[in-house]
Motif scaffolding. Structure first.
Motif, PDB file in Angstrom:
ATOM      1  N   ALA A  42       0.813  -1.214   0.000  1.00  0.00           N
ATOM      2  CA  ALA A  42       0.000   0.000   0.000  1.00  0.00           C
ATOM      3  C   ALA A  42       0.850   1.270   0.000  1.00  0.00           C
ATOM      4  O   ALA A  42       0.638   2.178  -0.808  1.00  0.00           O
ATOM      5  CB  ALA A  42      -0.941  -0.006   1.202  1.00  0.00           C
ATOM      6  N   ARG A  43       1.814   1.342   0.911  1.00  0.00           N
ATOM      7  CA  ARG A  43       2.632   2.562   0.995  1.00  0.00           C
ATOM      8  C   ARG A  43       3.426   2.758  -0.291  1.00  0.00           C
ATOM      9  O   ARG A  43       3.527   3.883  -0.799  1.00  0.00           O
ATOM     10  CB  ARG A  43       3.567   2.485   2.196  1.00  0.00           C
ATOM     11  N   LEU A  45       2.699   1.815  -3.333  1.00  0.00           N
ATOM     12  CA  LEU A  45       1.860   2.255  -4.450  1.00  0.00           C
ATOM     13  C   LEU A  45       1.460   3.720  -4.293  1.00  0.00           C
ATOM     14  O   LEU A  45       1.458   4.485  -5.268  1.00  0.00           O
ATOM     15  CB  LEU A  45       0.625   1.359  -4.566  1.00  0.00           C
ATOM     16  N   ARG A  46       1.144   4.124  -3.075  1.00  0.00           N
ATOM     17  CA  ARG A  46       0.843   5.539  -2.844  1.00  0.00           C
ATOM     18  C   ARG A  46       2.049   6.419  -3.186  1.00  0.00           C
ATOM     19  O   ARG A  46       1.905   7.482  -3.804  1.00  0.00           O
ATOM     20  CB  ARG A  46       0.425   5.768  -1.384  1.00  0.00           C
ATOM     21  N   ASP A  47       3.230   5.964  -2.789  1.00  0.00           N
ATOM     22  CA  ASP A  47       4.438   6.731  -3.095  1.00  0.00           C
ATOM     23  C   ASP A  47       4.686   6.794  -4.604  1.00  0.00           C
ATOM     24  O   ASP A  47       5.115   7.824  -5.130  1.00  0.00           O
ATOM     25  CB  ASP A  47       5.653   6.112  -2.403  1.00  0.00           C
ATOM     26  N   THR A  49       2.436   6.565  -7.165  1.00  0.00           N
ATOM     27  CA  THR A  49       1.513   7.454  -7.869  1.00  0.00           C
ATOM     28  C   THR A  49       1.792   8.919  -7.537  1.00  0.00           C
ATOM     29  O   THR A  49       1.678   9.792  -8.399  1.00  0.00           O
ATOM     30  CB  THR A  49       0.047   7.094  -7.553  1.00  0.00           C
ATOM     31  N   ALA A  50       2.198   9.187  -6.290  1.00  0.00           N
ATOM     32  CA  ALA A  50       2.566  10.563  -5.925  1.00  0.00           C
ATOM     33  C   ALA A  50       3.808  11.007  -6.688  1.00  0.00           C
ATOM     34  O   ALA A  50       3.894  12.167  -7.144  1.00  0.00           O
ATOM     35  CB  ALA A  50       2.810  10.655  -4.418  1.00  0.00           C
ATOM     36  N   ARG A 117      -7.477   5.310  -2.550  1.00  0.00           N
ATOM     37  CA  ARG A 117      -6.595   5.303  -1.373  1.00  0.00           C
ATOM     38  C   ARG A 117      -5.131   5.086  -1.772  1.00  0.00           C
ATOM     39  O   ARG A 117      -4.223   5.363  -0.986  1.00  0.00           O
ATOM     40  CB  ARG A 117      -7.039   4.264  -0.344  1.00  0.00           C
ATOM     41  N   TYR A 118      -4.908   4.630  -2.980  1.00  0.00           N
ATOM     42  CA  TYR A 118      -3.531   4.450  -3.465  1.00  0.00           C
ATOM     43  C   TYR A 118      -3.146   5.496  -4.505  1.00  0.00           C
ATOM     44  O   TYR A 118      -2.086   5.396  -5.122  1.00  0.00           O
ATOM     45  CB  TYR A 118      -3.360   3.049  -4.053  1.00  0.00           C
ATOM     46  N   GLY A 119      -4.005   6.473  -4.724  1.00  0.00           N
ATOM     47  CA  GLY A 119      -3.685   7.527  -5.683  1.00  0.00           C
ATOM     48  C   GLY A 119      -4.023   7.187  -7.122  1.00  0.00           C
ATOM     49  O   GLY A 119      -3.609   7.901  -8.037  1.00  0.00           O
ATOM     50  N   ASN A 121      -6.780   7.134  -9.933  1.00  0.00           N
ATOM     51  CA  ASN A 121      -8.047   7.854 -10.081  1.00  0.00           C
ATOM     52  C   ASN A 121      -8.747   7.643 -11.420  1.00  0.00           C
ATOM     53  O   ASN A 121      -9.672   8.379 -11.763  1.00  0.00           O
ATOM     54  CB  ASN A 121      -7.825   9.356  -9.844  1.00  0.00           C
TER      55      ASN A 121
END
Length: 339
Positions: A42-43, A45-47, A49-50, A117-119, A121
């Motif tokens: 999770a972390r 994937l968020r990183d 996409t950011a 939640r993972y960025g 969209n």
């Protein structure tokens, strides 16, 4: 928007390399796409996409994924539940129309909870292809059914669920991949059905949902339209059928430019896609040698294409007040496998 180029690009792994960061900053793709190879946890994937958005300096840059359910689902447990394929939703519709429509909406709304939640969209869903008996299984159970009316109704509900959750839907594969007897990832499918048959069966769901913000083309030759080129690279298919007869005026993206259904080198493929009338070129596999060629051929988004892109992103700003736990519980009652 004027700073973005008419391309959607993938990445090679779970973090951006220094070369990818420099490349994205220089080329400024309009959007990105992620696959299972880009997902670890999770972390991460968020990183990722950011970091993609940071490269282009646009917090609303679309990050796409193929999250349909069934065998085409890039996020898996524990990041997202395993969801049923479109055919299972269609079977529910045939047993109980209202329940089927509700299930299609709920599953898309859950996709939106999962993805945002993972960025991520933007979701390449709904699948509006209508298979025929004997067609290649590349669509198969991804479809809601073999009846255009069912596919239309379920596709409309699925699209509405994504939009309610603030995720950009992409209808695919316009003007219809369900009749193809080959997998366009590997070979060029040729469909010989007469135009009247295509109108009544293949085109119907796309025409009914022609107000969708985005669509993805089919790498399929329809001999009744253009015997020489697949829809993705056919001005006749795009101008006369997709824009004209079907009436789709949203942002039109190609299917993956690296698929073997297309011929020529990457420069020729990219040029043909744009010349045919696609607004945006999609390149998925994250190979830098290929991406460099594609990005070098695409223009900055401008004119009508830029307007369509801006309009598509506008939908990301709307979101309902649905509660995730209640939505998940209602869907689980229909499909215990995702409880």
């Amino acid at each position: 928007m004027s700073e973005s180029k008419a391309v959607i690009l993938g990445a090679s792994g779970t973090t951006l390399t220094a070369d990818e960061i420099a490349f994205y900053r220089d080329e400024r793709p309009w959007g990105f796409i992620v696959f299972a190879r880009n997902v670890a946890d999770a972390r991460q994937l968020r990183d990722l996409t950011a970091a993609m958005r940071d490269c282009v300096g646009r917090p609303d840059a679309p990050v796409f994924i193929d999250q349909e359910g069934g065998r085409v689902q890039r996020l898996r447990p524990p990041l997202a539940p395993d969801y049923p394929p479109g055919s299972a939703l269609g079977a529910l519709y045939r047993a109980d129309r209202d329940a089927g429509l509700r299930a299609a909406w709920l599953m898309s709304r859950l996709h939106a909870f999962d993805l945002l939640r993972y960025g991520v969209n933007a979701d390449c869903l709904p699948v509006l292809d209508v298979p025929v008996e004997g067609a290649h299984d590349v669509i198969g159970n991804r479809a809601y059914g073999k009846d255009p009316e069912i596919v239309t109704a379920m596709g409309r509900a699925a699209m509405a669920g994504l939009e309610a959750g603030g995720v950009l839907p992409v209808i695919k594969h316009i003007p219809g991949h369900g009749r193809a007897f080959a997998d366009s990832h590997h070979n060029l499918p040729v469909v010989d059905a007469p135009l009247d048959e295509l109108r009544g069966h293949d085109f119907a769901p796309f025409k009914a949902l022609n107000h969708a913000p985005m669509a993805m083309t089919a790498h399929v030759v329809y001999t009744a339209i253009d015997p020489d080129a697949p829809a993705t690279t056919s001005p006749k298919a795009i101008e006369d059928i997709i824009r004209g007869e079907i009436g789709f005026d949203g942002l039109l993206m190609s299917d993956d430019v690296s698929m073997n259904a297309l011929s020529g080198d990457f420069a020729a493929r990219t040029d043909a896609i744009l010349a045919a009338g696609c607004d945006v070129v999609l390149h998925c596999n994250g190979r830098m040698d290929e991406m460099s060629v594609v990005a070098g051929r695409v223009p900055v988004l401008s004119g009508k294409a830029a307007e369509r892109a801006e309009s598509a992103l506008h939908g990301l700003r709307r979101r309902d007040d649905a509660k995730e736990d209640a939505t998940r519980a209602e869907f689980a009652a229909m499909f215990e496998a995702v409880a």
